[in-house]
Design a protein around this motif. Structure first.
Motif, PDB file in Angstrom:
ATOM      1  N   LYS A  47      44.476  32.355  44.928  1.00 38.20           N
ATOM      2  CA  LYS A  47      43.384  31.687  45.659  1.00 38.20           C
ATOM      3  C   LYS A  47      43.834  30.277  46.071  1.00 38.20           C
ATOM      4  O   LYS A  47      44.808  29.751  45.516  1.00 38.20           O
ATOM      5  N   PRO A  48      43.131  29.667  47.011  1.00 41.95           N
ATOM      6  CA  PRO A  48      43.556  28.345  47.482  1.00 41.95           C
ATOM      7  C   PRO A  48      43.596  27.321  46.351  1.00 41.95           C
ATOM      8  O   PRO A  48      42.772  27.373  45.440  1.00 41.95           O
ATOM      9  N   GLY A  49      44.579  26.440  46.406  1.00 40.56           N
ATOM     10  CA  GLY A  49      44.620  25.336  45.445  1.00 40.56           C
ATOM     11  C   GLY A  49      45.534  25.570  44.255  1.00 40.56           C
ATOM     12  O   GLY A  49      45.851  24.637  43.518  1.00 40.56           O
ATOM     13  N   ILE A  50      45.962  26.826  44.062  1.00 37.43           N
ATOM     14  CA  ILE A  50      46.770  27.105  42.876  1.00 37.43           C
ATOM     15  C   ILE A  50      48.163  26.491  42.998  1.00 37.43           C
ATOM     16  O   ILE A  50      48.661  25.847  42.071  1.00 37.43           O
ATOM     17  N   SER A  52      49.581  39.275  46.496  1.00 38.76           N
ATOM     18  CA  SER A  52      49.103  40.111  45.388  1.00 38.76           C
ATOM     19  C   SER A  52      48.706  41.490  45.893  1.00 38.76           C
ATOM     20  O   SER A  52      48.201  41.634  47.016  1.00 38.76           O
ATOM     21  N   GLY A  53      48.925  42.494  45.068  1.00 42.98           N
ATOM     22  CA  GLY A  53      48.566  43.862  45.448  1.00 42.98           C
ATOM     23  C   GLY A  53      47.073  44.064  45.344  1.00 42.98           C
ATOM     24  O   GLY A  53      46.453  44.718  46.193  1.00 42.98           O
ATOM     25  N   ASP A  54      46.467  43.458  44.325  1.00 46.36           N
ATOM     26  CA  ASP A  54      45.047  43.703  44.073  1.00 46.36           C
ATOM     27  C   ASP A  54      44.142  42.614  44.649  1.00 46.36           C
ATOM     28  O   ASP A  54      42.929  42.649  44.458  1.00 46.36           O
ATOM     29  N   GLY A  55      44.747  41.634  45.301  1.00 48.89           N
ATOM     30  CA  GLY A  55      43.945  40.553  45.873  1.00 48.89           C
ATOM     31  C   GLY A  55      43.449  39.573  44.822  1.00 48.89           C
ATOM     32  O   GLY A  55      42.700  38.657  45.128  1.00 48.89           O
ATOM     33  N   MET A  56      43.861  39.753  43.588  1.00 53.25           N
ATOM     34  CA  MET A  56      43.352  38.922  42.498  1.00 53.25           C
ATOM     35  C   MET A  56      44.414  37.962  41.961  1.00 53.25           C
ATOM     36  O   MET A  56      44.207  36.755  41.918  1.00 53.25           O
ATOM     37  N   THR A  57      45.514  38.530  41.517  1.00 58.81           N
ATOM     38  CA  THR A  57      46.531  37.684  40.889  1.00 58.81           C
ATOM     39  C   THR A  57      47.895  37.944  41.498  1.00 58.81           C
ATOM     40  O   THR A  57      48.137  38.969  42.116  1.00 58.81           O
ATOM     41  N   THR A  58      48.790  36.966  41.282  1.00 64.18           N
ATOM     42  CA  THR A  58      50.137  37.098  41.817  1.00 64.18           C
ATOM     43  C   THR A  58      51.122  36.405  40.872  1.00 64.18           C
ATOM     44  O   THR A  58      50.710  35.729  39.927  1.00 64.18           O
ATOM     45  N   ASP A  59      52.417  36.587  41.141  1.00 65.24           N
ATOM     46  CA  ASP A  59      53.463  35.893  40.375  1.00 65.24           C
ATOM     47  C   ASP A  59      54.062  34.801  41.249  1.00 65.24           C
ATOM     48  O   ASP A  59      54.233  34.986  42.441  1.00 65.24           O
ATOM     49  N   LYS A  71      45.155  25.731  31.361  1.00 62.48           N
ATOM     50  CA  LYS A  71      43.693  25.950  31.436  1.00 62.48           C
ATOM     51  C   LYS A  71      43.235  26.025  32.878  1.00 62.48           C
ATOM     52  O   LYS A  71      42.560  26.960  33.299  1.00 62.48           O
ATOM     53  N   GLU A  72      43.672  25.014  33.608  1.00 63.97           N
ATOM     54  CA  GLU A  72      43.254  24.860  34.995  1.00 63.97           C
ATOM     55  C   GLU A  72      43.816  25.976  35.888  1.00 63.97           C
ATOM     56  O   GLU A  72      43.111  26.558  36.711  1.00 63.97           O
ATOM     57  N   VAL A  73      45.096  26.306  35.681  1.00 66.28           N
ATOM     58  CA  VAL A  73      45.769  27.265  36.559  1.00 66.28           C
ATOM     59  C   VAL A  73      45.467  28.695  36.118  1.00 66.28           C
ATOM     60  O   VAL A  73      45.382  29.609  36.934  1.00 66.28           O
ATOM     61  N   ASN A  74      45.311  28.847  34.816  1.00 62.63           N
ATOM     62  CA  ASN A  74      44.916  30.127  34.263  1.00 62.63           C
ATOM     63  C   ASN A  74      45.897  31.263  34.565  1.00 62.63           C
ATOM     64  O   ASN A  74      45.541  32.258  35.185  1.00 62.63           O
ATOM     65  N   TYR A  75      47.116  31.067  34.123  1.00 61.07           N
ATOM     66  CA  TYR A  75      48.111  32.139  34.294  1.00 61.07           C
ATOM     67  C   TYR A  75      48.220  32.941  32.999  1.00 61.07           C
ATOM     68  O   TYR A  75      47.785  32.490  31.928  1.00 61.07           O
ATOM     69  N   GLU A  76      48.819  34.134  33.118  1.00 67.35           N
ATOM     70  CA  GLU A  76      48.893  34.971  31.927  1.00 67.35           C
ATOM     71  C   GLU A  76      50.086  34.618  31.054  1.00 67.35           C
ATOM     72  O   GLU A  76      49.991  34.566  29.833  1.00 67.35           O
ATOM     73  N   ARG A  77      51.227  34.344  31.714  1.00 70.54           N
ATOM     74  CA  ARG A  77      52.456  34.159  30.933  1.00 70.54           C
ATOM     75  C   ARG A  77      53.412  33.271  31.708  1.00 70.54           C
ATOM     76  O   ARG A  77      53.365  33.223  32.944  1.00 70.54           O
TER      77      ARG A  77
END
Ligand code: ASP
Ligand code: MG
Length: 417
Positions: free
Chosen positions: A283-286, A309-316, A338-344
């Protein structure tokens, strides 16, 4: 008659014998009827020693005093060379940055040259044929009147700036190699010396790890159209035929290069680290939330790869930073989690960047595709790719650096017969 700038680096003035050798190079040009401004570095190892003393005196020291200390190395060699030249019957005078003056910004330790007054030098050239021996690497900030230095390797920049200021025909960089090569000859023995290389190509080669010249100096040469000639200072002056072209590499404008190869050189750097941020919100701002803090921490981000992103939600998001900044970079990223909220967060420091450079790429398609195929045949995996108009870079496992460089060097026909 020509007006020349002759620059000699630290290894070329490492001791009095070598300074005498330098003086004979200068005398050779003067005897041939030329005017010369000579720019010198500190004796080899001296600047490191001076920097070490500042750190030992106080780890956090005033940058103005650092400059006062480290600028002294060049003052010594300039004076010594002038003495030796005088002893050979060559009219010579030494100059420090503040005496000309070489006016710089006040960024102590990494100042930028703003202006050089060459009037006095020109006057002396014509009136008495006096050789100017100028301390490289230093200048003066006009408001404070304090000595500044230009950053490590800065005497190249001094030389090119002086060449521009006095309208020199050429700026000769005498160094411990006899020119710029298609790649590092220690890695590829079949590497060849380039006769000519365009400023833009040299900028890429220099910033990508071919440590021949300070990058700033090439930029300056490009802006002011100073022809820069890289040549060996170890050739005996007596052996140089004044009528023949000496061996070396001319860094010049594209228009001077008649026979243009598609690929000019292969550069590589092992001082890279890769960071992958997994599953961040698409999404914008990341990107701003990630790269803003890195920039604030003064960490230089180089290659950046982001997938759709494939699902329109998250990307690498994958990118590289200098290996030396890897630890700091991951610290910064953990703070913004916290702010960016990445998985790993995944990282690797055993990576290398290999780059293929040539202005001929502008007008040739498919140059990069050849490289991808050749590396695939060697089973070398490419982790990331970036391209610009005149180069492309590939990130690979560091273990394969030499193999990749050799493969590409012969692929693009750069091997010496
Ligand atoms: N002596 C300085 C250094 O070692 C400047 C130079 O040699 O270009 O960085
Ligand atoms: Mg140097």
């Amino acid at each position: 008659m020509a007006r020349l700038v002759m620059k000699f680096g630290g290894t070329s003035v490492a001791d009095l014998d070598r300074i005498r050798n330098v003086a004979r190079h200068v005398k050779r040009e003067i005897d041939a009827g030329h005017q010369a401004a000579v720019v010198v570095s500190a004796m080899a190892g001296r600047t490191d020693e001076l920097v070490g003393w500042c750190r030992a005196a106080a780890p956090l020291h005033d940058a103005r005093e650092y400059d006062a200390v480290v600028a002294s190395g060049e003052q010594v060699t300039a004076g010594l060379l002038a003495i030796v030249l005088e002893g050979m019957g060559v009219n010579a005078r030494s100059w420090q940055g503040w005496q000309l003056p070489i006016v710089t910004s006040d960024a102590h330790g990494s100042a930028r040259i703003l202006d050089i007054n060459g009037t006095e030098l020109l006057k002396r050239f014509t009136e008495s044929g006096e050789v100017a021996v100028i301390a490289g690497f230093q200048g003066v900030h006009p408001d404070s009147g304090r000595i500044t230095t230009l950053g490590r390797g800065g005497s190249d920049t001094s030389a090119v700036a002086i060449a521009a200021a006095i309208g020199a025909e050429r700026c000769d960089i005498y160094t411990d190699v006899d020119g710029v090569y298609t790649t590092d000859p220690r890695v590829v023995p079949k590497a060849q010396r380039l006769d000519k290389v365009a400023y833009e190509e040299m900028l890429e080669l220099a910033s990508l790890g071919a440590k021949v010249m300070q990058v700033r100096s090439v930029e300056l040469g490009m802006v002011h159209n100073v022809r820069i000639f890289v040549r060996s200072s170890f050739d005996r002056p007596e052996d140089i035929d004044p009528r023949a072209d000496p061996p070396g590499t001319l860094i010049c404008g594209e228009e001077e290069i008649v026979e243009q190869q598609v690929v000019t050189g292969i550069a590589f750097s092992k001082d890279e680290a890769q960071i992958a941020i997994r599953r961040v919100a698409d999404k914008p701002g990341i990107a701003a939330a990630i790269f803003g803090p890195l920039a604030d921490a003064n960490i230089n981000v180089d290659m950046i790869v982001q997938n759709v992103s494939g699902d329109g939600m998250t990307t690498d998001l994958t990118f590289t930073v200098p290996a030396a900044d890897y630890g700091r970079a991951t610290d910064v990223l953990k703070k913004v989690r916290k702010e960016v909220n990445y998985e790993r967060l995944d990282g690797a420091t055993d990576v290398a960047k290999v780059s293929v450079i040539g202005i001929g790429m502008r007008s040739h398609a498919g140059v990069a595709a050849l490289a991808f195929k050749a590396l695939a045949e060697r089973r070398i995996n490419i982790r990331a790719i970036t391209t610009s108009e005149i180069k492309f870079s590939m990130l690979i496992d560091a273990n394969y650096t030499e193999l990749a460089v050799r493969t590409l060097h012969s692929l693009y026909g750069l091997d010496k017969e």
